[in-house]
Design a protein around this motif. Structure first.
Motif, PDB file in Angstrom:
ATOM      1  N   ILE A  91      25.780  32.638 117.129  1.00 37.31           N
ATOM      2  CA  ILE A  91      26.659  33.293 118.093  1.00 37.31           C
ATOM      3  C   ILE A  91      26.213  34.742 118.246  1.00 37.31           C
ATOM      4  CG2 ILE A  91      29.029  33.950 118.671  1.00 37.31           C
ATOM      5  CD1 ILE A  91      28.660  30.948 118.547  1.00 37.31           C
ATOM      6  N   GLY A  92      25.970  35.160 119.471  1.00 42.35           N
ATOM      7  CA  GLY A  92      25.686  36.561 119.732  1.00 42.35           C
ATOM      8  C   GLY A  92      26.977  37.353 119.809  1.00 42.35           C
ATOM      9  N   VAL A  93      27.021  38.493 119.133  1.00 39.47           N
ATOM     10  CA  VAL A  93      28.198  39.366 119.152  1.00 39.47           C
ATOM     11  C   VAL A  93      27.748  40.758 119.565  1.00 39.47           C
ATOM     12  CG1 VAL A  93      30.084  40.390 117.827  1.00 39.47           C
ATOM     13  CG2 VAL A  93      29.374  38.038 117.355  1.00 39.47           C
ATOM     14  N   VAL A  94      28.310  41.249 120.668  1.00 42.71           N
ATOM     15  CA  VAL A  94      27.959  42.576 121.186  1.00 42.71           C
ATOM     16  C   VAL A  94      29.225  43.408 121.283  1.00 42.71           C
ATOM     17  CG1 VAL A  94      26.898  43.880 123.065  1.00 42.71           C
ATOM     18  CG2 VAL A  94      26.091  41.568 122.558  1.00 42.71           C
ATOM     19  N   THR A  95      29.245  44.552 120.607  1.00 35.28           N
ATOM     20  CA  THR A  95      30.350  45.494 120.732  1.00 35.28           C
ATOM     21  C   THR A  95      29.779  46.845 121.136  1.00 35.28           C
ATOM     22  OG1 THR A  95      30.235  46.012 118.362  1.00 35.28           O
ATOM     23  CG2 THR A  95      31.808  44.332 119.038  1.00 35.28           C
ATOM     24  N   THR A  96      30.641  47.744 121.578  1.00 34.23           N
ATOM     25  CA  THR A  96      30.137  49.059 121.959  1.00 34.23           C
ATOM     26  C   THR A  96      29.591  49.800 120.736  1.00 34.23           C
ATOM     27  OG1 THR A  96      32.433  49.837 121.844  1.00 34.23           O
ATOM     28  CG2 THR A  96      31.541  49.332 124.023  1.00 34.23           C
ATOM     29  N   TYR A  97      30.243  49.604 119.601  1.00 32.22           N
ATOM     30  CA  TYR A  97      29.751  50.151 118.328  1.00 32.22           C
ATOM     31  C   TYR A  97      29.956  49.074 117.267  1.00 32.22           C
ATOM     32  CZ  TYR A  97      30.284  54.379 121.102  1.00 32.22           C
ATOM     33  OH  TYR A  97      30.207  55.291 122.110  1.00 32.22           O
ATOM     34  N   ILE A  98      29.251  49.196 116.150  1.00 34.59           N
ATOM     35  CA  ILE A  98      29.367  48.188 115.089  1.00 34.59           C
ATOM     36  C   ILE A  98      29.837  48.796 113.776  1.00 34.59           C
ATOM     37  CG2 ILE A  98      28.054  46.659 113.555  1.00 34.59           C
ATOM     38  CD1 ILE A  98      26.414  45.764 115.879  1.00 34.59           C
ATOM     39  N   SER A  99      29.240  49.911 113.381  1.00 35.56           N
ATOM     40  CA  SER A  99      29.400  50.384 112.001  1.00 35.56           C
ATOM     41  C   SER A  99      30.494  51.413 111.815  1.00 35.56           C
ATOM     42  CB  SER A  99      28.069  50.975 111.499  1.00 35.56           C
ATOM     43  OG  SER A  99      27.661  52.062 112.324  1.00 35.56           O
ATOM     44  N   ASP A 100      31.236  51.772 112.890  1.00 34.42           N
ATOM     45  CA  ASP A 100      32.255  52.791 112.690  1.00 34.42           C
ATOM     46  C   ASP A 100      33.540  52.440 113.438  1.00 34.42           C
ATOM     47  OD1 ASP A 100      31.474  53.203 115.286  1.00 34.42           O
ATOM     48  OD2 ASP A 100      30.851  55.281 115.027  1.00 34.42           O
ATOM     49  N   TYR A 101      34.557  53.239 113.148  1.00 34.62           N
ATOM     50  CA  TYR A 101      35.867  53.157 113.759  1.00 34.62           C
ATOM     51  C   TYR A 101      36.488  51.771 113.524  1.00 34.62           C
ATOM     52  CZ  TYR A 101      39.639  54.652 116.815  1.00 34.62           C
ATOM     53  OH  TYR A 101      40.872  54.993 117.296  1.00 34.62           O
ATOM     54  N   ILE A 102      37.006  51.094 114.548  1.00 38.16           N
ATOM     55  CA  ILE A 102      37.711  49.817 114.345  1.00 38.16           C
ATOM     56  C   ILE A 102      36.769  48.619 114.349  1.00 38.16           C
ATOM     57  CG2 ILE A 102      39.812  50.709 115.392  1.00 38.16           C
ATOM     58  CD1 ILE A 102      39.152  49.065 117.901  1.00 38.16           C
ATOM     59  N   PHE A 103      35.499  48.831 114.685  1.00 32.80           N
ATOM     60  CA  PHE A 103      34.618  47.690 114.955  1.00 32.80           C
ATOM     61  C   PHE A 103      34.210  46.882 113.724  1.00 32.80           C
ATOM     62  CE2 PHE A 103      34.318  50.703 118.423  1.00 32.80           C
ATOM     63  CZ  PHE A 103      34.668  49.876 119.474  1.00 32.80           C
ATOM     64  N   PRO A 104      34.014  47.492 112.552  1.00 34.11           N
ATOM     65  CA  PRO A 104      33.716  46.652 111.386  1.00 34.11           C
ATOM     66  C   PRO A 104      34.800  45.610 111.108  1.00 34.11           C
ATOM     67  CG  PRO A 104      33.168  48.931 110.906  1.00 34.11           C
ATOM     68  CD  PRO A 104      33.899  48.926 112.227  1.00 34.11           C
ATOM     69  N   SER A 105      36.071  45.968 111.334  1.00 32.68           N
ATOM     70  CA  SER A 105      37.157  45.011 111.091  1.00 32.68           C
ATOM     71  C   SER A 105      37.129  43.874 112.110  1.00 32.68           C
ATOM     72  CB  SER A 105      38.509  45.729 111.153  1.00 32.68           C
ATOM     73  OG  SER A 105      38.622  46.677 110.118  1.00 32.68           O
ATOM     74  N   ILE A 106      36.814  44.196 113.356  1.00 31.32           N
ATOM     75  CA  ILE A 106      36.714  43.150 114.382  1.00 31.32           C
ATOM     76  C   ILE A 106      35.590  42.184 114.035  1.00 31.32           C
ATOM     77  CG2 ILE A 106      36.187  42.683 116.813  1.00 31.32           C
ATOM     78  CD1 ILE A 106      37.489  45.372 117.491  1.00 31.32           C
ATOM     79  N   VAL A 107      34.422  42.740 113.705  1.00 33.17           N
ATOM     80  CA  VAL A 107      33.261  41.907 113.374  1.00 33.17           C
ATOM     81  C   VAL A 107      33.543  41.084 112.126  1.00 33.17           C
ATOM     82  CG1 VAL A 107      30.838  41.944 112.668  1.00 33.17           C
ATOM     83  CG2 VAL A 107      31.625  43.429 114.522  1.00 33.17           C
ATOM     84  N   GLN A 108      34.234  41.691 111.156  1.00 32.74           N
ATOM     85  CA  GLN A 108      34.577  40.960 109.929  1.00 32.74           C
ATOM     86  C   GLN A 108      35.446  39.744 110.241  1.00 32.74           C
ATOM     87  OE1 GLN A 108      36.514  43.327 106.937  1.00 32.74           O
ATOM     88  NE2 GLN A 108      36.948  41.591 105.615  1.00 32.74           N
ATOM     89  N   GLY A 109      36.404  39.921 111.159  1.00 38.46           N
ATOM     90  CA  GLY A 109      37.249  38.805 111.545  1.00 38.46           C
ATOM     91  C   GLY A 109      36.449  37.693 112.201  1.00 38.46           C
ATOM     92  N   ILE A 110      35.517  38.056 113.072  1.00 42.79           N
ATOM     93  CA  ILE A 110      34.667  37.062 113.735  1.00 42.79           C
ATOM     94  C   ILE A 110      33.793  36.353 112.714  1.00 42.79           C
ATOM     95  CG2 ILE A 110      32.763  36.748 115.374  1.00 42.79           C
ATOM     96  CD1 ILE A 110      33.891  39.157 116.941  1.00 42.79           C
ATOM     97  N   GLU A 111      33.146  37.132 111.865  1.00 38.79           N
ATOM     98  CA  GLU A 111      32.191  36.572 110.902  1.00 38.79           C
ATOM     99  C   GLU A 111      32.861  35.660 109.881  1.00 38.79           C
ATOM    100  OE1 GLU A 111      29.713  36.033 107.469  1.00 38.79           O
ATOM    101  OE2 GLU A 111      31.601  37.198 107.478  1.00 38.79           O
ATOM    102  N   SER A 112      34.053  36.051 109.399  1.00 37.01           N
ATOM    103  CA  SER A 112      34.706  35.267 108.346  1.00 37.01           C
ATOM    104  C   SER A 112      35.036  33.863 108.830  1.00 37.01           C
ATOM    105  CB  SER A 112      35.975  35.979 107.866  1.00 37.01           C
ATOM    106  OG  SER A 112      36.928  36.065 108.903  1.00 37.01           O
TER     107      SER A 112
END
Length: 366
Positions: A81-102
């Protein structure tokens, strides 16, 4: 700089990914491309040879070189699955990606992560990269969703290849993809309403308006003034673009703080917690205190909201929950070859989190 044949190869790939070249369409001759790219025919031949070997193109003896169909290069079950966000490593985005990945990793899927830096050109590069991979689906946060989408042809290519995709946090208005997001308009309303109910009658808002989140938050901010009959002064709303976020809102905040006490806005609503925290320093440097002289509301309930000595009142963004729901929706789209109508626009109700940065308007204590 990449070798010339690689540059030619990448340009041809961009033609394919943007649908400038359709499956089964014929490429220009080697002679025509050598003139177009100002390189030798051997350079063109080398680029074409690699693309043929990788399955993007195929040759027909005596006829020329053609674009391959998707079936020539895509395995049946890529499990990526490709996942594209405006940012990955800061602010709220690590939590979003963590939810997707888990969620997806438990189902045997790998993630291919990339970020755009909220730059349309970087978004184009991300889409080209994803379209060059065998993918089961794409989860993407639009870049500058409040503006015209310059990468529409790439999204149409995704649709034409029947790759399931969904958007998070916002949606390009011209795309009918499923979208999972918080109710930003309601969030902006709740933030302003909270200050109005505390007695504030002079409010200021700071909103980034090159994305739909900021536009909707500003809309809610204005709506609260109308509902409660509070005058919104023309110079009370500051709008800015991503490129201006480090200077313009801070400059405008300093100007507001320099106003006479009887005219200065006593309640501020900001686009997000990140800006709110930066404005705390501006308020301190003006010799004012929060919340005694000025109340401040952020947005997102990020880790920054509780990282300073003054804990921020803010609007909660369901970061990990949104990631989990995005993963669930993507799995449904892959397994059911479509999506449920209720997932077309999944809007999460916002929640006001009251902390130390807001209090009664000056003069209304008691």
């Amino acid at each position: 700089m990449a070798p010339k044949y690689i540059q030619v190869k990448q340009e041809i790939l961009s033609w394919i990914h943007s649908s400038k070249l359709q499956p089964q369409s014929q490429l220009p001759s080697e002679h025509e491309m050598s003139e177009q790219f100002a390189v030798s025919r051997q350079t063109v031949r080398q680029a074409l040879g690699e693309l043929v070997q990788e399955g993007w193109l195929f040759r027909m003896q005596g006829k020329g070189t053609f674009v391959a169909t998707r079936d020539r290069k895509q395995p049946e079950d890529p499990r990526t699955i490709g996942v594209v966000t405006t940012y990955i490593s800061d602010y709220i985005f690590p939590s979003i990606v963590q939810g997707i990945e888990s969620k997806l990793s438990r189902q045997g899927y790998k993630l291919l992560l990339s970020s755009t830096g909220n730059d349309p050109e970087q978004e184009r590069q991300c889409l080209e990269m994803l379209l060059s991979q065998p993918l089961s689906g794409i989860i993407i946060e639009p870049t500058k969703s409040g503006e015209r989408n310059p990468n529409l042809n790439y999204y149409l290519t995704v649709e034409n290849r029947q790759i399931p995709y969904l958007m998070i946090n916002a949606r390009y208005e011209e795309m009918d993809a499923p979208c999972l997001r918080v109710d930003d308009e309601k969030g902006g309303f709740l933030a302003a309403e909270h200050l109005i109910k505390l007695g504030h009658r002079r409010l200021a808002g700071f909103f980034k308006t090159d994305d739909m989140q900021g536009i909707l938050r500003m809309k809610g901010f204005v709506a609260a003034h109308r509902k409660y009959g509070v005058t919104l002064h023309p110079n009370a709303v500051t709008t800015y673009r991503t490129e201006e976020k480090n200077e313009l809102p801070l400059q405008r905040a300093s100007e507001l703080l320099a106003m006479e006490a009887g005219e200065r806005p006593t309640g501020w609503v900001t686009y997000n917690d990140e800006l709110a925290v930066r404005l705390l320093d501006i308020v301190r440097s003006a010799g004012l205190s929060i919340p005694n002289d000025l109340s401040l509301v952020g947005f997102d309930d990020s880790f920054l909201a509780t990282a300073t000595e003054i804990k921020l009142t803010t609007i909660r963004h369901p970061k990990e929950e949104l990631g989990l729901r995005a993963a669930d929706t993507m799995l449904s789209m892959i397994e059911e070859k479509g999506y449920r109508e209720e997932d077309r626009q999944w809007i999460i109700p916002p929640e006001l989190i009251v902390r130390e940065s807001t209090g009664p308007a000056p003069g209304n204590v008691g």
